[in-house]
Design a protein around this motif. Structure first.
Motif, short mmCIF file in Angstrom:
data_model
loop_
_atom_site.label_atom_id
_atom_site.label_comp_id
_atom_site.label_asym_id
_atom_site.label_seq_id
_atom_site.Cartn_x
_atom_site.Cartn_y
_atom_site.Cartn_z
N GLU A 162 0.84 -1.19 0.00
CA GLU A 162 0.00 0.00 0.00
C GLU A 162 0.88 1.25 0.00
O GLU A 162 1.85 1.36 0.73
N GLY A 163 0.54 2.21 -0.85
CA GLY A 163 1.29 3.46 -0.91
C GLY A 163 2.52 3.40 -1.80
O GLY A 163 3.29 4.34 -1.82
N LEU A 164 2.72 2.33 -2.52
CA LEU A 164 3.90 2.21 -3.38
C LEU A 164 3.56 2.36 -4.86
O LEU A 164 4.36 2.03 -5.71
N HIS A 165 2.40 2.86 -5.17
CA HIS A 165 2.01 3.00 -6.56
C HIS A 165 2.73 4.16 -7.21
O HIS A 165 2.94 5.21 -6.59
N GLY A 166 3.12 4.00 -8.45
CA GLY A 166 3.74 5.08 -9.21
C GLY A 166 5.23 5.24 -8.99
O GLY A 166 5.83 6.18 -9.49
N LEU A 167 5.86 4.35 -8.24
CA LEU A 167 7.31 4.44 -8.05
C LEU A 167 8.02 3.81 -9.24
O LEU A 167 7.56 2.82 -9.80
N PRO A 168 9.16 4.37 -9.65
CA PRO A 168 9.90 3.78 -10.76
C PRO A 168 10.55 2.46 -10.32
O PRO A 168 10.88 2.29 -9.15
N PRO A 169 10.74 1.55 -11.25
CA PRO A 169 11.42 0.30 -10.89
C PRO A 169 12.89 0.58 -10.59
O PRO A 169 13.51 1.45 -11.19
N ILE A 170 13.44 -0.14 -9.64
CA ILE A 170 14.85 0.03 -9.29
C ILE A 170 15.55 -1.32 -9.38
O ILE A 170 14.92 -2.37 -9.35
N PHE A 171 16.86 -1.27 -9.50
CA PHE A 171 17.67 -2.47 -9.58
C PHE A 171 18.86 -2.26 -8.67
O PHE A 171 19.58 -1.27 -8.78
N ILE A 172 19.09 -3.18 -7.76
CA ILE A 172 20.22 -3.11 -6.86
C ILE A 172 21.15 -4.25 -7.21
O ILE A 172 20.73 -5.41 -7.27
#
Length: 66
Positions: free
Chosen positions: A4-14
């Motif tokens: 919840e609350g994580l919508h619209g974040l860009p994908p990340i790669f670590i």
């Protein structure tokens, strides 16, 4: 709710570096990023466009003088 609350974040790669990890996983240093070196082509393109622009301006200015 989970996520919840994580919508619209860009994908990340670590990516892990080559430092050894306990247990051996994740294995780091496997990601290789390389970019094509086309600086000469870019420079020639921009110089050609500048030359053509200058030639076009000369043609336009000469026609206005006549």
């Amino acid at each position: 709710m989970q996520g919840e609350g994580l919508h619209g974040l860009p994908p990340i790669f670590i990516d892990a570096d080559t430092t050894p990890n306990p247990g051996g996983y994740p294995v780091g240093g496997l990601t290789v990023v390389s970019f094509r070196n086309a600086h000469l082509v870019y420079a020639l393109t921009w110089f050609a466009m500048a030359t053509l622009n200058l030639a076009g301006m000369v043609i336009v200015l000469r026609r206005k003088e006549v």
